[in-house]
Scaffold this active site. Sequence first.
Site, PDB file in Angstrom:
ATOM      1  N   TYR A 101      -5.831   3.853  -1.586  1.00  0.00           N
ATOM      2  CA  TYR A 101      -4.790   4.165  -0.590  1.00  0.00           C
ATOM      3  C   TYR A 101      -5.437   4.244   0.790  1.00  0.00           C
ATOM      4  CZ  TYR A 101      -1.552   7.014   2.178  1.00  0.00           C
ATOM      5  OH  TYR A 101      -0.734   7.479   3.168  1.00  0.00           O
ATOM      6  N   GLU A 190       0.583   1.880   6.556  1.00  0.00           N
ATOM      7  CA  GLU A 190       0.135   2.411   5.263  1.00  0.00           C
ATOM      8  C   GLU A 190      -0.033   1.284   4.257  1.00  0.00           C
ATOM      9  OE1 GLU A 190       1.822   6.203   3.149  1.00  0.00           O
ATOM     10  OE2 GLU A 190       2.694   4.445   2.180  1.00  0.00           O
TER      11      GLU A 190
END
Length: 380
Positions: A101, A190
């Site tokens: 991530y 993101e």
Amino acid sequence: MDLYEYQGKELFRRFGIAVSEGRLVTSPEEARTAAQELGGQVVVKAQVLTGGRGKAGGIKLAEGPEDAEQHARDILGLDIRGHVVRKLWIEAASEIEREYYLSLTFDRGEKKALFMFTKEGGVDIEEVAAERPEALAKLHVDPLEGFQAYQARRLIYGAGIEDEGEQKQIAKLAARLYTAFVECDAMLCEVNPLIVTPSGEVKALDSKFTVDDNALYKHPDIAEMRDLDAYPPEERAAREKDVTYVKLDGEVGVLGNGAGLVMSTLDVVALAGGQPANFCDLGGGGDAEGVVDALEIISADPQVKSILFNIFGGITRCDEVARGILQALERLTIEEPIVVRLDGTNAEEGRALLKEAAPPNLHVEPTMLDAARRAVELAP
Ligand code: GDP
Ligand code: MN
């Protein structure tokens, strides 16, 4: 403005961030063709402005064109947390060894951009942050210094990436993500998951990209990506007319000049025992055109029972706004009673104009509170 995954990936690609090849489609037949063109396994991905598509059944792996068509049929029209799927991104499938991530956002307190990176990607990042905060590497970037190589190393070691090939690719990717973030005036970039393939290639498998609305004038190409169908009809009409409008639940339509004044007006309506039907900011202007557009949008809401005009003239002149209101009333048929409060620059001239014209159903009140009370009274 939130971008769809495929749009975010388009921007990633521009900045040299590795993404898979794909096609945007809107029908099962197109999905089949896209899968044919891409060849091999593909992933059929719902394009909606919300996360958690995988869990909601909006992401499906297809073996080939036929399979892709079938999945497209299942996913199109699906409701994912209130977002109906109308577009699909068909992407060449990736083999996944690991899911990380990586994100970049603003830390307003620190007045710096903030990187977050963890090896525990793919899942809910909130969970990782809450349960295993030590697994989440955080790094602030000073806007004047920019993102430096030593910071990239700190981020990567912080998350415990040991493979040298991965380290190099992620360092490069993070630097490019920072460039994309700054140059696009983003609020959020993101990548979840950022994947490592079995052959050791690092790439962005998903994208969440939010661009600062107030910077869109600098990026006409990004502004054009806005999908008006994704907004409620009133807000869509408002955007087309460049009116700042947010729909609320009450019955008193509100119109003011300046966001701060409009916010206070919402409070005063509540204080007077009513409920505002919307937030609508005329901005600095007050010309007839702007007033007509705003009144049209506010009165189109069937819940609106009265309209409260709250103007404080600074640069805006109240006589100008009064003329705008009168012209608007000539051009539009507004059923609801309108209550007007004018104060500040040329307020007396403005009130005199309204008094002279005396259109039916228009009430002038001297103060904000009086006006709010009146508007609430008139909206049973
Ligand atoms: P989200 O659920 O909205 O965050 O959608 P993502 O694009 O992140 O996809 C969710 C999950 O689907 C990913 O974490 C992957 O596990 C899986 N996925 C997506 N694309 C691929 C792919 O190309 N290959 C494989 N094997 N899995 C994929
Ligand atoms: Mn994701």
